[in-house]
Design a protein around this motif. Sequence first.
Motif, short mmCIF file in Angstrom:
data_model
loop_
_atom_site.label_atom_id
_atom_site.label_comp_id
_atom_site.label_asym_id
_atom_site.label_seq_id
_atom_site.Cartn_x
_atom_site.Cartn_y
_atom_site.Cartn_z
N ARG A 11 3.24 7.85 4.65
CA ARG A 11 3.73 7.13 3.47
C ARG A 11 4.44 5.86 3.94
O ARG A 11 5.45 5.92 4.66
CB ARG A 11 4.66 8.01 2.64
CG ARG A 11 4.98 7.43 1.27
CD ARG A 11 5.71 8.43 0.40
NE ARG A 11 4.88 9.57 0.01
CZ ARG A 11 4.00 9.56 -1.00
NH1 ARG A 11 3.85 8.43 -1.72
NH2 ARG A 11 3.30 10.62 -1.28
N ARG A 12 3.92 4.71 3.54
CA ARG A 12 4.37 3.43 4.05
C ARG A 12 5.87 3.21 3.82
O ARG A 12 6.60 2.77 4.71
CB ARG A 12 3.57 2.29 3.42
CG ARG A 12 3.94 0.89 3.94
CD ARG A 12 3.29 -0.20 3.11
NE ARG A 12 3.72 -0.13 1.71
CZ ARG A 12 4.89 -0.64 1.27
NH1 ARG A 12 5.71 -1.24 2.10
NH2 ARG A 12 5.19 -0.54 -0.01
N SER A 39 0.85 -1.20 0.00
CA SER A 39 0.00 0.00 0.00
C SER A 39 0.87 1.24 0.00
O SER A 39 2.03 1.21 0.43
CB SER A 39 -0.91 0.01 1.23
OG SER A 39 -1.64 1.20 1.31
N THR A 40 0.31 2.35 -0.49
CA THR A 40 1.05 3.61 -0.49
C THR A 40 1.03 4.28 0.87
O THR A 40 2.02 4.84 1.32
CB THR A 40 0.47 4.57 -1.54
OG1 THR A 40 0.49 3.93 -2.82
CG2 THR A 40 1.26 5.87 -1.61
N TRP A 41 -0.12 4.21 1.55
CA TRP A 41 -0.33 4.98 2.78
C TRP A 41 -0.79 4.09 3.93
O TRP A 41 -1.44 3.07 3.70
CB TRP A 41 -1.38 6.07 2.57
CG TRP A 41 -1.04 7.09 1.53
CD1 TRP A 41 -1.46 7.09 0.24
CD2 TRP A 41 -0.23 8.25 1.70
NE1 TRP A 41 -0.96 8.18 -0.43
CE2 TRP A 41 -0.20 8.93 0.45
CE3 TRP A 41 0.47 8.81 2.76
CZ2 TRP A 41 0.50 10.11 0.26
CZ3 TRP A 41 1.17 9.99 2.57
CH2 TRP A 41 1.18 10.64 1.33
N LEU A 42 -0.49 4.55 5.16
CA LEU A 42 -1.03 3.96 6.39
C LEU A 42 -1.83 5.03 7.12
O LEU A 42 -1.48 6.21 7.09
CB LEU A 42 0.10 3.48 7.30
CG LEU A 42 1.11 2.47 6.75
CD1 LEU A 42 2.18 2.21 7.80
CD2 LEU A 42 0.41 1.19 6.35
N LEU A 43 -2.89 4.59 7.79
CA LEU A 43 -3.70 5.51 8.59
C LEU A 43 -4.09 4.81 9.88
O LEU A 43 -4.79 3.80 9.86
CB LEU A 43 -4.96 5.93 7.82
CG LEU A 43 -5.93 6.85 8.59
CD1 LEU A 43 -5.29 8.21 8.85
CD2 LEU A 43 -7.24 7.02 7.82
N ASP A 62 4.70 13.34 2.50
CA ASP A 62 5.00 12.06 3.14
C ASP A 62 4.10 11.82 4.35
O ASP A 62 3.85 10.67 4.73
CB ASP A 62 6.46 12.02 3.59
CG ASP A 62 7.41 12.21 2.43
OD1 ASP A 62 7.30 11.45 1.45
OD2 ASP A 62 8.26 13.13 2.49
N VAL A 63 3.66 12.90 4.97
CA VAL A 63 2.72 12.83 6.09
C VAL A 63 1.65 13.88 5.84
O VAL A 63 1.98 15.06 5.63
CB VAL A 63 3.41 13.10 7.44
CG1 VAL A 63 2.39 13.06 8.59
CG2 VAL A 63 4.53 12.10 7.70
N GLY A 100 13.80 14.47 6.81
CA GLY A 100 13.39 15.40 5.76
C GLY A 100 12.03 15.11 5.18
O GLY A 100 11.69 15.62 4.09
N ALA A 101 11.21 14.32 5.86
CA ALA A 101 9.86 14.03 5.37
C ALA A 101 9.07 15.32 5.18
O ALA A 101 9.19 16.27 5.96
CB ALA A 101 9.14 13.10 6.34
N GLN A 102 8.22 15.34 4.16
CA GLN A 102 7.38 16.50 3.88
C GLN A 102 6.03 16.33 4.56
O GLN A 102 5.31 15.36 4.30
CB GLN A 102 7.18 16.65 2.37
CG GLN A 102 8.48 16.92 1.61
CD GLN A 102 9.13 18.21 2.05
OE1 GLN A 102 8.52 19.28 2.05
NE2 GLN A 102 10.40 18.11 2.43
N PHE A 103 5.70 17.26 5.45
CA PHE A 103 4.44 17.23 6.19
C PHE A 103 3.46 18.20 5.54
O PHE A 103 3.82 19.33 5.22
CB PHE A 103 4.66 17.62 7.66
CG PHE A 103 5.33 16.55 8.49
CD1 PHE A 103 4.63 15.87 9.47
CD2 PHE A 103 6.66 16.24 8.30
CE1 PHE A 103 5.24 14.90 10.25
CE2 PHE A 103 7.30 15.26 9.06
CZ PHE A 103 6.58 14.59 10.03
#
Length: 545
Positions: A193-194, A124-128, A154-155, A223-226
């Motif tokens: 982002r998984r 999967s692309t995303w986790l929630l 990314d978040v 460096g994740a993009q929020f």
Amino acid sequence: MAPNARFTELTQPPDDDEVRRRWREFYREVRAASSTPLARVLGPLLGDDTRRRQLFNQVRPPQSPSTTSTFWIGDEAEFPAGYLPSALRGEPLAPEDVIIVPVSPNASPADLVEALEGALTLPSTWLLIVDATREWREHHAVARRLLECGAGADVVFADETGPSPRRPRLKPDEIGPHTLWSYNVVGRPALLRRSLVSQVGGPRLEAGAALEHDLYLRLLETGAQFRHVATVLPGRPAREDPLLAADSQRVVRAALTRRSLGAEVSAGPLDSLVTWRLSPRNEPLVDIVIPTRDRLDLLQRCLDSLTTLTRYPHYRVIICDNDSVEPATLDYLSQTPHLVVRCPGPFNYAAIVNRGVRSGVGDYVVTLNNDTVITQADWLDQMLGVAQLDDVAIVGCTLVGENAAHDHDGIALAPYPQHLRLGVNYPVRDEFILARRDVAAVTGAVQLFSRDTFESLGGMDESLAVVMNDIDFCLRAQHDGRYVVVLSDVMITHHASASRGRLDPLDDRNQFVRRWGVFHELRDPFFPPTMRLAGARIVARTLAD
């Protein structure tokens, strides 16, 4: 524009007519939200002339005491109406888009780790992460709303419901690293982002009840993009884990250790808040620059408190005398052991500070108003320790009046630069206002910065003679991506404007409005975009505003 600049000066500033129009709209909103009936009638007659407004303020009836007392602070205080949860609707999402991880409020950290590790193995692309007590169609609707803003992020996180409909958890657009050390500002709901979660090592059992906070800290470090969605959506359960305070301290201590910072980490004023303190390194010399003109009573009180209480030993006081004429003041200045720098001419705060700073040699500088009183022995240690971080440009602190009413808890651009004041224009005693946090600006009444920062900016802008020069300095200091930080737990008493008196030229304010696009282009990334300050009131605003 520098590639990392957070604020940008306009290349095509608004003309005079547009500036006047913006002021009229702002005053109209302030009158509607904050003023008495008399002020709402007379306000349009005063126009945008600051002097006329000051004269009116001298003769108008006193405001209700409740607008400035601590009555508004506490567990029962609320924001104004307007922050209702968004309606949720939509079809279920395919699992290859988002894996929804339901977690019971009573689940242990081991249960959450097991669930997330299982989800990380899926394509999967995303986790929630969601509250298992809510309905699945609501989970899918939340995921769909966040996914709409997921491109390039990314978040993706949103504002969330709080303990009551009028006490939501409202969040800023930008996640400042120093704010995230103080509390889990991201919270829920948040799409992760998984692939990046796997890259940073996934969930850590040792983080305990602060597992998600720990994950956000590590993501930000890489460096994740929020991306923030300014919509109130279902979030964390109301009940907090009793181990949250201890576990939050543990994950923040680990984050500081990863940066090789030997910090003191302790519990904050709320269970979900962490207080972190950094001791100064190498004990550099600090120049404390104090502008003054006569008012010996203020200057002596300021200096007595400074020299008696300040624990940090390596500082030098520079008194900038702007044409004092009273014999008692002149006699005092002729005998003081502190350096006195003559600053003749009409009052120009920026020019006076610039001359004072350039007369010193300290690696760091504090600007300190002569109407302040030091009440905390470690104030300079605490501010200097943060100012020495390589990603910090300027540090400020909390200022309170003689009656303990808050005068400054950082400055918000919402839409005009105003002091945030707990219990006055910010009614709720929550994580946001109580945290050490990144802000757009802090008042020049107490600012600490390095000499290198000062020199790189060419000092304060002397064309802003009386007001807005300190805020302009803060905005320009963030041209390289560094931060301005306010320390909520460092408090100094301030008799606001006792030294400046009634000087408040509209020319300075208009120049600032034109330069930065106040009321329209200028946005505050560290103040919730759904909040708008209208005088002594917060009003809800929509994205359409």
